[in-house]
Write an enzyme that holds these catalytic residues in place. Sequence first.
Site, PDB file in Angstrom:
ATOM      1  N   ASP A   1       0.855  -1.183   0.000  1.00 36.38           N
ATOM      2  CA  ASP A   1       0.000   0.000   0.000  1.00 36.38           C
ATOM      3  C   ASP A   1       0.900   1.245   0.000  1.00 36.38           C
ATOM      4  O   ASP A   1       1.683   1.435   0.937  1.00 36.38           O
ATOM      5  CB  ASP A   1      -0.865  -0.042   1.263  1.00 36.38           C
ATOM      6  CG  ASP A   1      -2.031   0.924   1.201  1.00 36.38           C
ATOM      7  OD1 ASP A   1      -2.183   1.616   0.176  1.00 36.38           O
ATOM      8  OD2 ASP A   1      -2.785   0.995   2.190  1.00 36.38           O
ATOM      9  N   ASP A   2       0.818   2.051  -1.041  1.00 35.31           N
ATOM     10  CA  ASP A   2       1.566   3.322  -1.089  1.00 35.31           C
ATOM     11  C   ASP A   2       3.083   3.168  -1.240  1.00 35.31           C
ATOM     12  O   ASP A   2       3.820   4.129  -1.018  1.00 35.31           O
ATOM     13  CB  ASP A   2       1.320   4.177   0.174  1.00 35.31           C
ATOM     14  CG  ASP A   2      -0.062   4.815   0.204  1.00 35.31           C
ATOM     15  OD1 ASP A   2      -0.915   4.412  -0.598  1.00 35.31           O
ATOM     16  OD2 ASP A   2      -0.280   5.718   1.038  1.00 35.31           O
TER      17      ASP A   2
ATOM     18  N   CYS B   1      -5.800   4.510  -3.705  1.00 36.40           N
ATOM     19  CA  CYS B   1      -6.135   3.129  -3.331  1.00 36.40           C
ATOM     20  C   CYS B   1      -7.412   2.580  -3.951  1.00 36.40           C
ATOM     21  O   CYS B   1      -7.375   1.604  -4.689  1.00 36.40           O
ATOM     22  CB  CYS B   1      -6.303   3.002  -1.824  1.00 36.40           C
ATOM     23  SG  CYS B   1      -4.885   3.534  -0.898  1.00 36.40           S
TER      24      CYS B   1
ATOM     25  N   LYS C   1      -5.845  -5.528   3.487  1.00 35.10           N
ATOM     26  CA  LYS C   1      -6.697  -4.368   3.243  1.00 35.10           C
ATOM     27  C   LYS C   1      -7.702  -4.605   2.110  1.00 35.10           C
ATOM     28  O   LYS C   1      -7.372  -5.177   1.084  1.00 35.10           O
ATOM     29  CB  LYS C   1      -5.792  -3.187   2.899  1.00 35.10           C
ATOM     30  CG  LYS C   1      -6.477  -2.015   2.233  1.00 35.10           C
ATOM     31  CD  LYS C   1      -5.553  -0.831   2.176  1.00 35.10           C
ATOM     32  CE  LYS C   1      -6.097   0.250   1.259  1.00 35.10           C
ATOM     33  NZ  LYS C   1      -5.448   1.539   1.479  1.00 35.10           N
TER      34      LYS C   1
ATOM     35  N   HIS D   1     -10.832  -1.907   1.377  1.00 34.47           N
ATOM     36  CA  HIS D   1     -11.081  -0.515   0.957  1.00 34.47           C
ATOM     37  C   HIS D   1     -11.923  -0.398  -0.307  1.00 34.47           C
ATOM     38  O   HIS D   1     -11.725   0.515  -1.116  1.00 34.47           O
ATOM     39  CB  HIS D   1      -9.755   0.257   0.782  1.00 34.47           C
ATOM     40  CG  HIS D   1      -9.926   1.742   1.003  1.00 34.47           C
ATOM     41  ND1 HIS D   1      -8.892   2.654   0.931  1.00 34.47           N
ATOM     42  CD2 HIS D   1     -11.028   2.481   1.287  1.00 34.47           C
ATOM     43  CE1 HIS D   1      -9.340   3.864   1.156  1.00 34.47           C
ATOM     44  NE2 HIS D   1     -10.633   3.797   1.381  1.00 34.47           N
TER      45      HIS D   1
END
Length: 591
Positions: A42-43, A82, A141, A143
């Site tokens: 993530d990121d 995301c 995750k 989302h």
Amino acid sequence: MLHLHHSWSWLAGMLSVLLGLVPSASSNISTSRPNILLLMADDLGIGDIGCYGNTTMRTPNIDRLAEDGVKLTQHISAASLCTPSRAAFLTGRYPVRSGMVSSIGYRVLQWTGASGGLPTNETTFAKILKEKGYATGLIGKWHLGLNCESASDHCHHPLHHGFDHFYGMPFSLMGDCAHWELSEKRVNLEQKLNFLFQVLASVALTLVAGKLTHLIPVSWTPVIWSALWAVLLLAGSYFVGALIVHADCLLMRNHTITEQPMRFQKTTPLILQEVASFLKRNKHGPFLLFVSFLHVHIPLITMKNFLGKSLHGLYGDNVEEMDWMVGQILDTLDMEGLTNSTLIYFTSDHGGSLENQLGHTQYGGWNGIYKGGKGMGGWEGGIRVPGIFHWPGVLPAGRVIGEPTSLMDVFPTVVQLAGGEVPQDRVIDGHSLVPLLQGAEARSAHEFLFHYCGQHLHAARWHQRDSGSVWKVHYTTPQFHPEGAGACYGRGVCPCSGEGVTHHRPPLLFDLSRDPSEARPLTPDSEPLYHAVIARVGAAVSEHRHTLSPVPQQFSTSNILWKPWLQPCCGHFPFCSCHEDGDGTPRMPGL
Ligand SMILES: *[C@@H]1O[C@H](CO)[C@@H](O)[C@H](O)[C@H]1NC(C)=O
Ligand SMILES: *[C@@H]1O[C@H](CO)[C@@H](O)[C@H](O)[C@H]1NC(C)=O
Ligand SMILES: *[C@@H]1O[C@H](CO)[C@@H](O)[C@H](O)[C@H]1NC(C)=O
Ligand SMILES: *[C@@H]1O[C@H](CO)[C@@H](O)[C@H](O)[C@H]1NC(C)=O
């Protein structure tokens, strides 16, 4: 005639095998139904890991995957944030096709208790693989939404999108989960509530003063009401942080909340345990496991033994911890004898955040030589991410592919490997990577890729087949803040439209094959092909637009707002709190 043709092709086949032209390992991978393990950070920035050129970050496990597998150097996410990037990854379609965009500026889901999410009529690769007999799991995750109409309909839940096992956060890790100064929602809401408190408190005081001095002839009722609302707003501004922590920072297994709010010092071991038990339970395969790391999003939850260990502060500690987790997962695969029967993929949902910075300390990723980062629609740093495929004995070790590929390609790739078929009733934007990975094709199937910022098309890339050039045309770019800073500091992310962007007429043109950093825009004087390229890409953009049809927006005002009746709550609303096992007190690493 037919017979003759057959014997000739048989002979040619034999010859090429004898001459070693066809590696025996690649005989027919499209029917071999491997296990599939997808790892998504993530990121994470492309410049954060060793095998993409970082010399000081220690990521030996991810590097090992690249050394023994295929590394993609022009691997592009469909969005720089995301929710839309993940929607595109799971469906193989641009987010604008599934409505994971908005016309009012929202670009990601903001609350667990919002009604937007991946529409139920979208088909994920998990759904197809499940139908093909795969055990399918998602750990980490999500989302992509949770509920539509009630707190337990779970219409957007991973179990309704083809996964038969889920463990993780239905929402996302956020700075707000740990009361960080780098806040997504808390600081803004506190300020708004505080402002309203001040307004109402002044009204109440004025009324009281007016009444006592007999200057304003009012009854006590409005005085009491404004005072009451002022007190409520003040209390609200104190409690909003805790509300966010309870509303969004929670863990679920399948449909059951296991931790609300999360206790972070345990999260990493819990996730690893869950991965190991999934792999053991399903080792007779075939399985699809999507490990969607909570790393390396702020607040960079890191275990004690990694704190202070990297050369790059808390951010580096968190990246190195994630690499260690990858190593743990690879070890489990090895112990279960699954390494050779499993296709592993590693990527990041989009580029690192340049705006995640406090003082001189950077808490976001490094995008290497590429311009821009998370949240910017067109600049390369927001969308060019790591892409590694690993399958010993089948995929060549150490191959590097510079062709343009997309995260959306994973959809048709895994569907093909599982022996399934991609849906025929809708546009799929990804192309199977099997021929490219195996070396059967030298060119990627993508001639054009479109780079969106929310619902706005900001840029497009053209891979010119005959010359090998990769042209990039920018129609809209964000205005940096402060000017020339290369990012939108103090604004969270750069905007996609309105005051904060520049529309380029004529558009900006770069040749990524000569200028990967997008440093020198080409002009009709410096580039003889300028007008031809702009025209060709312009035609492709309008052709692409013709393939879009209007769909309900998942980030509309009504879909994005927090609705208390959609809030997953373990216990008695609003006192939502529970934990699978009783002991332990939360301790925040880092700040
Ligand atoms: C591999 O398998 C696919 C699917 O069954 C088939 O269509 C294809 O012809 C096979 N390729 C070779 C080289 O045998
Ligand atoms: C390695 O990553 C760190 C952390 O993101 C970054 O600060 C550093 O500049 C990178 N180094 C190289 C050589 O890319
Ligand atoms: C829930 O999780 C378990 C494993 O923990 C799994 O076996 C089961 O099939 C899952 N799915 C549902 C819908 O209960
Ligand atoms: C899903 O439903 C919406 C309307 O409810 C429709 O506009 C859209 O085309 C559908 N998508 C697919 C892939 O069928």
